[in-house]
Write an enzyme that holds these catalytic residues in place. Structure first.
Site, PDB file in Angstrom:
ATOM      1  N   ARG A  39       0.828  -1.072  -0.155  1.00 23.48           N
ATOM      2  CA  ARG A  39      -0.020  -0.117   0.069  1.00 23.48           C
ATOM      3  C   ARG A  39       0.755   1.228  -0.036  1.00 23.48           C
ATOM      4  O   ARG A  39       1.546   1.300   0.970  1.00 23.48           O
ATOM      5  CB  ARG A  39      -1.018   0.015   1.136  1.00 23.48           C
ATOM      6  CG  ARG A  39      -2.017  -1.240   1.189  1.00 23.48           C
ATOM      7  CD  ARG A  39      -3.108  -0.894   1.952  1.00 23.48           C
ATOM      8  NE  ARG A  39      -4.198   0.259   1.721  1.00 23.48           N
ATOM      9  CZ  ARG A  39      -4.932   0.759   2.646  1.00 23.48           C
ATOM     10  NH1 ARG A  39      -5.056   0.061   3.652  1.00 23.48           N
ATOM     11  NH2 ARG A  39      -5.565   1.668   2.215  1.00 23.48           N
ATOM     12  N   ASP A  55      -2.274   8.061   8.697  1.00 19.92           N
ATOM     13  CA  ASP A  55      -1.465   7.190   7.922  1.00 19.92           C
ATOM     14  C   ASP A  55      -0.085   7.557   7.616  1.00 19.92           C
ATOM     15  O   ASP A  55       0.711   6.933   7.738  1.00 19.92           O
ATOM     16  CB  ASP A  55      -2.191   6.732   6.543  1.00 19.92           C
ATOM     17  CG  ASP A  55      -3.521   5.946   6.841  1.00 19.92           C
ATOM     18  OD1 ASP A  55      -3.518   5.007   6.836  1.00 19.92           O
ATOM     19  OD2 ASP A  55      -4.360   6.932   7.348  1.00 19.92           O
ATOM     20  N   ASN A  59      -5.008  11.124   6.189  1.00 23.23           N
ATOM     21  CA  ASN A  59      -5.763  10.046   6.911  1.00 23.23           C
ATOM     22  C   ASN A  59      -6.905   9.885   5.991  1.00 23.23           C
ATOM     23  O   ASN A  59      -6.928  10.428   5.053  1.00 23.23           O
ATOM     24  CB  ASN A  59      -6.215  10.587   8.273  1.00 23.23           C
ATOM     25  CG  ASN A  59      -6.745   9.399   9.075  1.00 23.23           C
ATOM     26  OD1 ASN A  59      -6.220   8.345   9.195  1.00 23.23           O
ATOM     27  ND2 ASN A  59      -7.882   9.655   9.537  1.00 23.23           N
ATOM     28  N   LYS A  60      -7.649   8.755   6.351  1.00 30.18           N
ATOM     29  CA  LYS A  60      -8.740   8.425   5.660  1.00 30.18           C
ATOM     30  C   LYS A  60      -9.573   9.598   4.873  1.00 30.18           C
ATOM     31  O   LYS A  60     -10.124  10.308   5.645  1.00 30.18           O
ATOM     32  CB  LYS A  60      -9.500   7.480   6.363  1.00 30.18           C
ATOM     33  CG  LYS A  60     -10.921   6.809   5.910  1.00 30.18           C
ATOM     34  CD  LYS A  60     -10.307   6.162   4.552  1.00 30.18           C
ATOM     35  CE  LYS A  60      -9.353   4.909   4.821  1.00 30.18           C
ATOM     36  NZ  LYS A  60      -8.563   4.439   3.633  1.00 30.18           N
TER      37      LYS A  60
HETATM   38  C1  LIG Z   1      -2.343   2.893   9.889  1.00 27.15           C
HETATM   39  S1  LIG Z   1      -2.914   4.227  11.020  1.00 27.15           S
HETATM   40  C2  LIG Z   1      -4.759   3.949  10.876  1.00 27.15           C
HETATM   41  C3  LIG Z   1      -5.425   4.126   9.725  1.00 27.15           C
HETATM   42  O1  LIG Z   1      -5.796   3.273   8.693  1.00 27.15           O
HETATM   43  C4  LIG Z   1      -6.657   3.807   7.956  1.00 27.15           C
HETATM   44  O2  LIG Z   1      -6.439   3.579   6.884  1.00 27.15           O
HETATM   45  P1  LIG Z   1      -7.101   2.199   5.923  1.00 27.15           P
HETATM   46  O3  LIG Z   1      -8.332   1.568   6.471  1.00 27.15           O
HETATM   47  O4  LIG Z   1      -6.980   2.542   4.543  1.00 27.15           O
HETATM   48  O5  LIG Z   1      -5.879   0.944   6.109  1.00 27.15           O
HETATM   49  C5  LIG Z   1      -6.959   5.161   8.299  1.00 27.15           C
HETATM   50  O6  LIG Z   1      -6.794   6.189   7.388  1.00 27.15           O
HETATM   51  C6  LIG Z   1      -6.337   5.088   9.637  1.00 27.15           C
HETATM   52  O7  LIG Z   1      -6.487   6.297  10.607  1.00 27.15           O
END
Ligand SMILES: CSC[C@H]1O[C@H](OP(=O)(O)O)[C@H](O)[C@@H]1O
Length: 350
Positions: free
Chosen positions: A100, A241, A251-252
């Site tokens: 990723r 992230d 972030n998301k």
């Molecule tokens: C790695 S920190 C947690 C974080 O993971 C999420 O992304 P995803 O579900 O796409 O892996 C997200 O943005 C979180 O805050």
């Protein structure tokens, strides 16, 4: 190797995140949890990398899956010469590490530690597979210990009965913050934005909240303004992230619009996590673009006429002026000054 007991909810218990045993890695399928509890079984490291890309596990789950995938790679190549084992493991480290794009730096750190553990095992003539497995568990425990400190700092900003809004699912911080809140008897009320299209907030964060006994309310992503206006939100928090050294965070997708609303309603936004020393500015952040089909469907079922297009940027970037503080294991930093985190020694985190 001892497994720590952090009293975690079902989906965060170690053996349910990603687990290597007897030539297989078993990963809890978070694409369907909690409506179904199913595991994806991988028999090659390539399948583990693909599972991470496909978000079978996400948030910090890929860090554990990455280590377990490296143990599996060592198993796959166990009967070959040392030269071949080293080459194979390096390839595995690169493939898994890049599964990723937005979190590649962290993932490469994990696979690098696995390579170091394997090297030590080769020198000692012991099992590389076992060494990598043990290193992965150690790293998981390090992460939980670090995020427990982060959770405690965040809890200094939260009072019992506060309304706390989250976005997406930061697994280690969610687990540690909820556990810390129970210990400190600060049972706040949890609001989780559902986080379309994968629904991390609804399926994962809300499930952890309920599992740990918190008053938990799921809202759709477009209810945030309403909820801030009429329910009253005391604090908005999310993991990240990646945290760049200029104080921008990724972030998301959807985090930025909540941060903007939070500014409008005077709700402080606290980001949790450890800054990335390799990302000097937000220009170094790579945003992962995912399959737009996932926006046009829900768990495989289309809800739009054929022909409609969609867009699926997985993350967005929030600027430092919208952030009240970045909560780390060393304390809370002003976003614009987060680079000073590295002025003092940094403990190994991954
Ligand atoms: C790695 S920190 C947690 C974080 O993971 C999420 O992304 P995803 O579900 O796409 O892996 C997200 O943005 C979180 O805050």
């Amino acid at each position: 190797m001892k497994r720590e007991d952090y009293n975690l909810p079902f989906m965060l218990r170690y053996e349910n995140v990603a687990w290597y045993e007897d030539g297989k890695v078993r990963i809890l399928d978070r694409r369907i949890y909690p409506t179904e509890v199913r595991f994806v079984t991988c028999t090659t490291y390539q399948e583990v990398a693909q599972a991470i890309t496909d978000m079978v596990t996400q948030s910090a789950g890929p860090y554990t899956a990455a280590g377990m995938g490296m143990a599996l790679a060592a198993y796959q190549v166990r009967d070959e010469s040392l030269v071949k084992q080293r080459i194979f493991l390096k390839e595995a480290a690169a493939t898994i590490g890049h599964a990723r794009p937005t979190t590649a730096n962290r993932m490469l750190q994990i696979t690098h530690h696995a390579l170091q553990a394997a090297e030590l095992a080769f020198e000692r003539g012991t099992s590389a597979e076992e060494a990598i497995f043990n290193e992965t568990l150690k790293s998981l425990n390090r992460r939980y210990a670090t995020m427990s400190r982060v959770g405690d700092y965040l809890l200094t900003k939260i009072n019992a009965n506060d309304h706390v809004l989250t976005q997406c699912f930061g697994e280690t911080i969610v687990g540690m913050m909820l556990r810390g809140a129970i210990e400190q008897q600060k049972l706040f009320k949890l609001y989780t934005a559902e986080t379309r299209p994968y629904l991390q907030g609804a399926r994962l964060t809300a499930s952890c909240g309920v599992d740990m006994g918190f008053d938990t309310t799921v809202i759709t992503d477009n209810m945030v303004g309403y909820v801030m206006e009429y329910e009253g939100i005391d604090l908005f928090t999310s993991a990240a992230d990646t945290i760049a050294l200029d104080g921008y965070i990724a972030n998301k997708i959807g985090t930025k619009q909540i941060a903007l609303l939070a500014q409008h309603y005077d709700v402080p936004y606290y980001v949790t996590g450890i800054p990335d020393e390799h990302k000097k500015s937000h220009h170094d952040i790579v945003i992962e673009m995912r399959d737009p089909q996932q926006v046009l469907t829900f768990q495989g079922i289309p809800h739009t006429l054929n022909g409609a297009k969609a867009l699926y940027p997985s993350f967005d970037i929030t600027s430092p002026n919208l952030i009240a503080g970045i909560v780390t294991d060393k304390g809370i930093y002003q976003a614009a000054e987060v680079a000073t985190y590295f002025d003092t020694a940094v403990q190994q985190f991954y």
